[in-house]
Design an enzyme around this catalytic site. Structure first.
Site, short mmCIF file in Angstrom:
data_model
loop_
_atom_site.label_atom_id
_atom_site.label_comp_id
_atom_site.label_asym_id
_atom_site.label_seq_id
_atom_site.Cartn_x
_atom_site.Cartn_y
_atom_site.Cartn_z
N CYS A 169 4.31 0.96 2.71
CA CYS A 169 4.09 0.31 1.61
C CYS A 169 2.33 1.44 1.29
O CYS A 169 1.53 1.03 0.59
CB CYS A 169 3.11 -0.82 3.02
N HIS A 472 -0.89 -4.14 6.83
CA HIS A 472 -0.36 -3.99 5.01
C HIS A 472 -0.75 -3.42 3.65
O HIS A 472 -1.84 -3.40 3.90
CB HIS A 472 1.22 -5.27 4.82
#
Length: 522
Positions: A169, A472
């Site tokens: 990510c 994330h």
């Protein structure tokens, strides 16, 4: 991370009959009925959507906390189970809302793994039955998301997501941000595809990768192909496997599938693109670009490691570093090129975690810029070697911006090392969407035009979670007047109100070329 809340939160039987019918990846949220990003609570087996859809899984945890608080007041000795831990029904990763991070450990009885295996069995056994229904739901959902009304007519949502290849990510957020910086992106998209040699070297690429002394891979070519794929309107997420392979080969720091720092990746990526673009293609240096207005009074250019390229032409700026000896008053000046500025979040704001928190003033981007450019006295560990005094002396330091870049990249330093850990500064920093005025930070503001110091926000990278090695990354970016949220393979339309509430990690501002009626100056 190791979560201490599993034993009090994981209470469901691994083969619970309370689970919904069908494949887990197609389960619907019990609140909004969305089948995107379903998460199952490991306390009560209820299914809700993730935080990047409507956030009902998080709200389920918050509501349970309120109920638990009321329960404690009435029954002090009876402990109710928590609803803090949930599992992603698609990737089977486990997340704890109390830790605000992904979980790697298990209960003593191994209940998390048993639930994971049960969900995988449900997915596999129900795949053939559920496949047709799931595809229809996805197609219907994709169609609704891909079409929106603009001036009364239907317009296609042309943005494409990027597949997560395993904790990638950090890469996806940077690639999506760079793809929305039009001047930079268009340069690569307009490059011709790599031609293949003939004869003995057939199949080898023509670009030269200096980092390896090997012409078998090309970062520029794979980067070009990725950028071309991102705005073709495909409903299927693009897999950047070829680009990631090249990154593994030329950037050893990013080999493996552990979480990486997005800012560190961005700097490595830009540096290696710059190096490769300096190489010659077929004996012609097609990638060398003149740097307009980059000449200094001392005759130097704003370029890093030699010839200027599109990287330094667009992201390159120049700092003037002034150091003054406090004993004899000798002044030393040095010019330093930069591709981005890393800004500290002032210590007085580090307990301010949300925009709506009442205690204390809100930290703004101006506070961070002022902290970077203000005059400071160097401490005992940074004594300046004064050439006039011929010894190390106490001194002051100040930064001025000699030349502003076309794209101004600002990195907020949210991660700090303590004795044993790298902690995150979770402070909310207010930033403007338009009208970022940098004139007061310039060395010679009188030589700048009224519009040349104003910037508009193009993209924001956000880190969710508590640590640099976990959590994330997602990105917000504007394209043709609309804001998008890029969360790996999922791309959704969003609005300015959502963007300004984000806890920015990296901000990309582009130089303004036309006047705007609505300036919100920093």
């Amino acid at each position: 991370m190791e979560c201490p809340h599993l034993n009090s939160s994981v209470c469901i039987a691994p083969d619970s009959t309370q689970f919904p019918n069908g494949s887990p990846s197609s389960w619907c949220c019990s609140v909004c009925r969305s089948n995107k990003s379903p998460w199952v609570c490991l306390t009560c087996s209820s299914v809700q959507c993730g935080r990047y859809v409507n956030g009902h899984a998080k709200k389920h945890f918050e509501d349970s906390q309120i109920q638990a608080s009321n329960h404690k007041k009435s029954e002090k000795h009876d402990k109710k189970p928590q609803h803090a831990v949930c599992m992603d029904c698609s990737s089977y990763s486990t997340y704890c809302y109390r830790c605000d991070d992904f979980v790697v450990n298990d209960t003593k009885l191994g209940l998390v793994q048993k639930v994971r295996e049960h969900l995988q069995n449900l997915e596999n056994s129900g795949f053939s039955v559920d496949r047709h229904r799931k595809r229809k739901l996805l197609e219907s959902s994709s169609l609704n998301n891909k079409l929106l009304k603009v001036n009364g007519s239907a317009s296609a949502l042309c943005a494409t997501g990027l597949r997560n290849l395993g904790n990638t990510c950090f890469m996806n957020a940077i690639l999506q941000s760079l793809s929305n910086i039009q001047q930079f992106c268009c340069y690569f998209k307009e490059l011709p595809a790599v031609e293949l040699r003939s004869g003995k070297t057939a199949g080898r690429r023509m670009y030269h990768t200096r980092s390896l002394g090997d012409n078998s891979v090309s970062l520029v070519e794979e980067f070009r192909k990725t950028l071309c794929a991102l705005w073709q309107g495909s409903q299927t997420a693009f897999s950047p496997e070829s680009l990631f392979y090249v990154i593994w080969k030329i950037m050893p720091n990013f080999r493996g599938y552990q979480q990486q720092d997005a800012h560190e990746f961005m700097r490595y990526l830009l540096d290696h693109l710059h190096l490769e673009l300096q190489g010659e293609c077929n004996g012609v240096s097609r990638s060398t670009i003149p740097q307009e207005g980059a000449m200094l009074s001392v005759g130097g250019k704003c370029c890093i490691n030699g010839t200027s390229t599109v990287v330094t032409s667009i992201f390159g700026g120049i700092l003037q570093n002034e150091v003054n000896c406090l004993i004899c008053g000798t002044e030393s000046r040095k010019f330093d090129p930069f591709l981005d500025l890393s800004l500290d979040i002032p210590s007085q704001f580090r307990n301010k975690r949300t925009k709506n928190q009442e205690s204390g003033p809100i930290c703004t981007l101006r506070d961070c810029l002022r902290s970077f450019t203000d005059l400071e006295e160097l401490d005992e560990t940074e004594l300046y070697m004064c050439h006039k005094c011929k010894k190390r002396q106490k001194s002051t330091k100040k930064f001025w911006i000699q030349k502003l870049p076309k794209v101004f990249c600002l990195h907020l330093k949210r991660f700090h090392w303590t004795a044993y850990l790298r902690n995150k500064v979770d402070t909310y920093v207010e930033f403007p969407l338009r009208g970022l005025d940098m004139k007061c930070y310039l060395l010679e503001p009188e030589n700048s035009g009224p519009e040349s110091c104003l910037y508009e926000l193009a993209a924001v990278v956000v880190h969710h979670g508590s640590g640099v090695g976990s959590g994330h990354y997602t990105a917000y970016a504007t394209h043709e007047g609309r804001w998008y949220h890029f969360n790996d393979s999922t791309v959704t339309l969003t609005d300015e109100e959502t963007v300004v509430k984000a806890k920015a990690y990296i901000l990309f501002y582009i130089e303004r070329h036309t006047k705007s009626a609505s300036d919100s100056k920093l």
